[in-house]
Design a protein around this motif. Structure first.
Motif, PDB file in Angstrom:
ATOM      1  N   ALA A  75      29.163  10.693  70.422  1.00  0.00           N
ATOM      2  CA  ALA A  75      29.073  10.606  71.878  1.00  0.00           C
ATOM      3  C   ALA A  75      29.638  11.828  72.586  1.00  0.00           C
ATOM      4  N   SER A  76      30.664  12.450  72.033  1.00  0.00           N
ATOM      5  CA  SER A  76      31.299  13.567  72.736  1.00  0.00           C
ATOM      6  C   SER A  76      31.569  14.717  71.777  1.00  0.00           C
ATOM      7  N   GLU A  77      31.472  15.917  72.314  1.00  0.00           N
ATOM      8  CA  GLU A  77      31.779  17.097  71.522  1.00  0.00           C
ATOM      9  C   GLU A  77      33.265  17.150  71.169  1.00  0.00           C
ATOM     10  N   LYS A  78      34.105  16.556  72.033  1.00  0.00           N
ATOM     11  CA  LYS A  78      35.540  16.532  71.753  1.00  0.00           C
ATOM     12  C   LYS A  78      35.824  15.759  70.476  1.00  0.00           C
ATOM     13  N   LEU A  79      35.157  14.611  70.316  1.00  0.00           N
ATOM     14  CA  LEU A  79      35.333  13.822  69.089  1.00  0.00           C
ATOM     15  C   LEU A  79      34.877  14.622  67.876  1.00  0.00           C
ATOM     16  N   LEU A  80      33.735  15.296  67.991  1.00  0.00           N
ATOM     17  CA  LEU A  80      33.238  16.110  66.879  1.00  0.00           C
ATOM     18  C   LEU A  80      34.223  17.218  66.539  1.00  0.00           C
ATOM     19  N   ASN A  81      34.718  17.935  67.557  1.00  0.00           N
ATOM     20  CA  ASN A  81      35.654  19.027  67.301  1.00  0.00           C
ATOM     21  C   ASN A  81      36.939  18.526  66.660  1.00  0.00           C
ATOM     22  N   ASN A  82      37.402  17.354  67.091  1.00  0.00           N
ATOM     23  CA  ASN A  82      38.603  16.780  66.478  1.00  0.00           C
ATOM     24  C   ASN A  82      38.378  16.466  65.005  1.00  0.00           C
ATOM     25  N   GLN A  83      37.193  15.930  64.688  1.00  0.00           N
ATOM     26  CA  GLN A  83      36.873  15.624  63.292  1.00  0.00           C
ATOM     27  C   GLN A  83      36.776  16.902  62.461  1.00  0.00           C
ATOM     28  N   VAL A  84      36.103  17.904  63.020  1.00  0.00           N
ATOM     29  CA  VAL A  84      35.960  19.174  62.302  1.00  0.00           C
ATOM     30  C   VAL A  84      37.322  19.799  62.054  1.00  0.00           C
ATOM     31  N   TYR A  85      38.155  19.836  63.094  1.00  0.00           N
ATOM     32  CA  TYR A  85      39.482  20.449  62.952  1.00  0.00           C
ATOM     33  C   TYR A  85      40.316  19.692  61.924  1.00  0.00           C
ATOM     34  N   ARG A  86      40.242  18.367  61.957  1.00  0.00           N
ATOM     35  CA  ARG A  86      41.017  17.550  61.016  1.00  0.00           C
ATOM     36  C   ARG A  86      40.628  17.860  59.577  1.00  0.00           C
ATOM     37  N   TYR A  87      39.330  17.924  59.314  1.00  0.00           N
ATOM     38  CA  TYR A  87      38.892  18.155  57.938  1.00  0.00           C
ATOM     39  C   TYR A  87      39.131  19.605  57.504  1.00  0.00           C
ATOM     40  N   ARG A  88      39.096  20.541  58.428  1.00  0.00           N
ATOM     41  CA  ARG A  88      39.400  21.927  58.058  1.00  0.00           C
ATOM     42  C   ARG A  88      40.888  22.086  57.749  1.00  0.00           C
ATOM     43  N   VAL A  89      41.737  21.353  58.479  1.00  0.00           N
ATOM     44  CA  VAL A  89      43.160  21.348  58.145  1.00  0.00           C
ATOM     45  C   VAL A  89      43.369  20.730  56.766  1.00  0.00           C
ATOM     46  N   LYS A 107      39.097  29.004  71.201  1.00  0.00           N
ATOM     47  CA  LYS A 107      38.888  30.289  70.531  1.00  0.00           C
ATOM     48  C   LYS A 107      38.475  30.077  69.078  1.00  0.00           C
ATOM     49  N   TYR A 108      39.062  29.049  68.445  1.00  0.00           N
ATOM     50  CA  TYR A 108      38.788  28.817  67.023  1.00  0.00           C
ATOM     51  C   TYR A 108      37.322  28.474  66.788  1.00  0.00           C
ATOM     52  N   PHE A 109      36.778  27.560  67.590  1.00  0.00           N
ATOM     53  CA  PHE A 109      35.386  27.159  67.396  1.00  0.00           C
ATOM     54  C   PHE A 109      34.417  28.219  67.889  1.00  0.00           C
ATOM     55  N   GLN A 110      34.897  29.131  68.706  1.00  0.00           N
ATOM     56  CA  GLN A 110      34.069  30.277  69.075  1.00  0.00           C
ATOM     57  C   GLN A 110      33.981  31.273  67.923  1.00  0.00           C
ATOM     58  N   ASP A 111      35.100  31.455  67.217  1.00  0.00           N
ATOM     59  CA  ASP A 111      35.119  32.373  66.078  1.00  0.00           C
ATOM     60  C   ASP A 111      34.441  31.768  64.844  1.00  0.00           C
ATOM     61  N   GLU A 112      34.592  30.475  64.669  1.00  0.00           N
ATOM     62  CA  GLU A 112      34.012  29.808  63.499  1.00  0.00           C
ATOM     63  C   GLU A 112      33.294  28.544  63.963  1.00  0.00           C
ATOM     64  N   PRO A 113      32.069  28.680  64.433  1.00  0.00           N
ATOM     65  CA  PRO A 113      31.356  27.532  65.007  1.00  0.00           C
ATOM     66  C   PRO A 113      30.996  26.492  63.949  1.00  0.00           C
ATOM     67  N   VAL A 114      30.712  25.295  64.415  1.00  0.00           N
ATOM     68  CA  VAL A 114      30.349  24.180  63.543  1.00  0.00           C
ATOM     69  C   VAL A 114      28.889  24.338  63.128  1.00  0.00           C
ATOM     70  N   THR A 115      28.612  24.304  61.818  1.00  0.00           N
ATOM     71  CA  THR A 115      27.248  24.397  61.336  1.00  0.00           C
ATOM     72  C   THR A 115      26.575  23.029  61.407  1.00  0.00           C
ATOM     73  N   GLU A 116      25.259  23.024  61.325  1.00  0.00           N
ATOM     74  CA  GLU A 116      24.518  21.764  61.370  1.00  0.00           C
ATOM     75  C   GLU A 116      24.868  20.878  60.181  1.00  0.00           C
ATOM     76  N   ALA A 117      24.996  21.486  59.002  1.00  0.00           N
ATOM     77  CA  ALA A 117      25.343  20.706  57.810  1.00  0.00           C
ATOM     78  C   ALA A 117      26.726  20.078  57.966  1.00  0.00           C
ATOM     79  N   GLU A 118      27.676  20.835  58.535  1.00  0.00           N
ATOM     80  CA  GLU A 118      29.021  20.301  58.716  1.00  0.00           C
ATOM     81  C   GLU A 118      29.013  19.142  59.702  1.00  0.00           C
ATOM     82  N   ARG A 119      28.275  19.270  60.782  1.00  0.00           N
ATOM     83  CA  ARG A 119      28.198  18.192  61.769  1.00  0.00           C
ATOM     84  C   ARG A 119      27.619  16.924  61.138  1.00  0.00           C
ATOM     85  N   LEU A 120      26.526  17.068  60.398  1.00  0.00           N
ATOM     86  CA  LEU A 120      25.888  15.891  59.798  1.00  0.00           C
ATOM     87  C   LEU A 120      26.777  15.260  58.736  1.00  0.00           C
TER      88      LEU A 120
END
Length: 731
Positions: A75-89, A107-120
């Protein structure tokens, strides 16, 4: 159903142009029985609530064959970014990443954006993870979710069209092609295509050498056997290093340490880990070991059932083609093939289900452990079905045929009971067919590859086309008067097609390539053109597998991996066994055939000595090749060293400041600063305050800094030189 029309250039179907921001589609089956329908309705409500609780937006539409299509997106990009950051940590904590993610998320997601495979991948984990780990806990076909037929992402048909077009016009796939697969379908699928690409490149040498050997050396050449074994060693060791290189470049090295738990795992109790203190689920390792030991009777069952079937059909074929000389012989020669065609798939399916059941009984905690155990059992099945017939010909039929063929009279005596007045069947004098082994190798390396391509790609496609009309009629009957919104009709029709496709299983493709490698390693000394056949086949295989993903299967979940998994062990085993088999075949058939084609003058000790020598030579070469390859550098390893150096440097700078060298002086030293009266007086004052100078301090305070040490040293050198000159003058 999905078809080749989706890949046509200029296809303007609206439903193929967009996925409407859908992350996943849940195919939900509605049973026909009223009682089960009420249960399915209640479970559907729980499904939507569970998805909403973890942050998914949902939409539902009518499906085909009494089913619903639940469309899901984060539903929200914030939720996705939180999940991505959690798993990268988490990756950083487990050593997959060399540095911790930047806490400045923008800045972090600008330097290393989320790929489609990672999102799915993360969206799928959010759907399927247990609720106590923050997921919705939806496990298809299990428990309360038994009506969930599948959870799948939608194909990107525009990408598929460009992908297939690009690959069909290229002779050789490069790293950019593999990286493209990785970004779309995840590392697990990308590793398969990377392996296929590397294997294809390595086949160029044995294909060229094999063609030359076929022209010059002929069959059963010692030289060809040695070169082929060396090639298999080099390829195996190269691929082991290539795996590491790809894992580093893709940022997944060591990701197998982060294993996803199986929802089907049944633990006995929960206990505290004595080392970490965390609460873990415990299952008795002794119980698992006892159940793992069932693999022994399973292997014996495979040998008995499949081996017995192959041996029986093999014997019948020998009797009919080379002994029997009666009526209907031209038709009876097809009897063994018919028996194998009828019974082999049936027995293989039953044993595969038994393998699945045994693996489930072993009760593994993670998907990777479960898959590795299952692959081991499947490899046993495929080893028997693929190689046993050739082993029987090479090491039983040809060497010992004259001793064993008289026992085939059992077929004649059995058939004689059904002949008029019990007359004996007409037979002819039997001689060994020296070309049988070569014909078998040619069949398995050429004909069987073509048949496999047809059964894997063409037959499923034709089957779907034939049943499409029936399914369309059925779907109209099951529509229950519900019509699609006009602007959604094309899109929903395409989704319904994809919902009926099979899931893509990369294990099947790995199995084909590993078995093929076995033919080359074990038996190509019989027919040196084997590698030429495989070179052509694998060029087609890479494109047919891409077609299978694009039009014949649901889009695969983009799982991560850091290797080809348990298939690497299978490659190593076949490579080692090839050294033994090649030595035995060459010893038996090279310059030892009699007039009837059978080996002669076979001495057991010489055969064993030949095998022993070949195996030890293989192991020696493996050690040398492994040592040489490990000393070679690669882009991936260079990247890893650079990242780890940068991380260490950054950590030291953050801890000690920018100029670390200024803090690295010993006690009482003043570095590069100039010694002055003020500094000496200050040091003397500090020492007097502390209560005087100890013997140790006095020793280290005699010379202040590197300049004073140099000055004293030069003075001592001058004094020693003057003393030496004085001694020389006195003499």
């Amino acid at each position: 159903m999905a078809g080749l029309h989706t890949l046509r250039e200029g296809n303007d179907e609206p439903g193929l142009k967009t996925n409407l921001d859908v992350d996943y589609v849940i195919h939900y089956k509605i049973p026909i029985a009223d009682a089960e329908a009420a249960e399915a309705e209640a479970a559907f409500v729980q499904l939507i609530q569970a998805l909403g609780d973890v942050g998914f937006a949902t939409e539902v539409r009518n499906g085909w064959k009494s089913s619903l299509l639940v469309f899901v997106k984060i539903a929200s990009e914030k939720l996705l970014n939180n999940q991505v950051y959690r798993y990268r940590v988490q990756d950083w904590l487990y050593g997959v990443r060399t540095a911790a993610p930047n806490q400045d998320l923008a800045k972090y997601f600008q330097d290393e954006p989320v790929t489609e495979a990672e999102r799915l991948r993360l969206a799928y984990l959010l759907i399927t993870k247990p609720k106590n780990e923050g997921g919705a806990g939806i496990t298809p076909k299990i428990g309360q979710w038994k009506h969930v037929a599948s959870v799948f992402p939608l194909h990107d048909h525009e990408f598929n069209r460009q992908w297939i077009k690009q690959w069909s016009t290229k002779y050789y796939l490069d790293d950019s092609d593999i990286n493209q697969i990785r970004d779309r379908f995840g590392e697990r699928v990308a590793f398969y295509f990377a392996f296929l690409q590397s294997y294809f490149a390595f086949l160029l040498f044995p294909a060229a050498f094999g063609f030359g050997a076929w022209l010059v050396l002929g069959q059963f050449s010692w030289f060809y056997a040695i070169v082929n074994c060396l090639w298999s060693v080099v390829f195996f060791e190269h691929w082991k290093m290539k795996e590491v290189d790809l894992a580093v470049r893709w940022g997944v090295r060591g990701v197998s340490k982060i294993q996803h738990p199986r929802p089907q795992f049944k633990f006995e109790r929960e206990a505290q880990d004595p080392v970490t203190g965390e609460i873990i689920k415990v299952y008795s390792p002794l119980k698992r070991l006892a159940r793992q030991l069932l693999q022994i009777p399973f292997a014996l069952a495979c040998i008995t059932v499949l081996g017995g079937l192959i041996l029986g059909c093999f014997s019948i074929e020998i009797f009919i083609t080379e002994v029997y000389n009666g009526p209907f012989k031209q038709y009876l020669t097809f009897l063994p093939t018919i028996l194998l065609t009828v019974f082999m798939p049936t027995f293989s399916t039953l044993l595969t289900r038994l393998a699945e059941r045994l693996t489930d009984i072993e009760n593994y905690e993670t998907h990777d452990a479960h898959q590795a155990s299952f692959v081991q059992k499947i490899f046993v099945l495929n080893f028997i079905t693929s190689y046993l017939g050739i082993f029987l010909t090479a090491f039983v039929y040809v060497p010992f045929g004259k001793l064993l063929v008289p026992y085939l009279d059992v077929f004649q005596l059995t058939a004689q009971k059904f002949t008029p007045e019990g007359k004996a069947l007409p037979t002819k004098s039997w001689e060994i067919n020296p070309d049988r082994l070569t014909k078998q190798i040619i069949y398995f390396t050429v004909t069987a590859q073509v048949v496999n391509f047809a059964t894997e790609v063409i037959v499923p496609y034709v089957k779907r086309k034939v049943t499409k009309t029936v399914e369309n009629v059925t779907s109209e009957k099951n529509a229950a008067g519900i019509r699609d919104v006009d602007e959604e009709h094309s899109f929903l029709k395409r989704v319904r097609d994809e919902a009926e496709l099979d899931e893509y299983d990369v294990t099947v493709d790995y199995r084909e390539m590993v078995i093929q490698f076995g033919y080359l390693s074990l038996f190509s000394v019989v027919w040196p053109l084997t590698a030429c056949s495989f070179l052509i086949n694998n060029w087609v295989e890479a494109r047919s597998d891409a077609m299978k993903i694009a039009i014949s299967s649901q889009r695969p979940i983009p799982w991560r991996a850091d290797s080809i998994g348990p298939w690497l062990n299978a490659l190593g085993f076949l490579s080692w066994l090839g050294s033994i088999t090649s030595a035995a075949v060459v010893f038996l058939f090279k310059d030892k055939s009699g007039p009837d084609g059978s080996p002669r003058n076979i001495t057991g000790w010489a055969l064993l000595l030949s095998i022993l020598f070949a195996e030890h030579l293989y192991l020696l070469v493996q050690i040398v090749v492994r040592g040489v390859i490990h000393k070679l550098d690669s882009p991936g390893l260079q990247k890893e060293r650079a990242e780890r150096f940068r991380m260490r440097k950054q950590l030291l700078e953050q801890t000690f400041g920018q100029d670390i060298s200024d803090e690295s002086h010993g006690p009482g030293q003043t570095g590069g600063e100039k010694i002055t009266r003020e500094t000496l007086e200050e040091e003397a004052r500090q020492l007097s305050i502390k209560g005087g100078v100890t013997q140790e301090q006095q020793f280290w305070l005699r010379q202040r800094g590197a300049g004073e040490t140099i000055q004293v040293g030069r003075t001592l050198i001058s004094q020693i030189a003057a003393a030496n000159q004085t001694k020389t003058a006195k003499k």
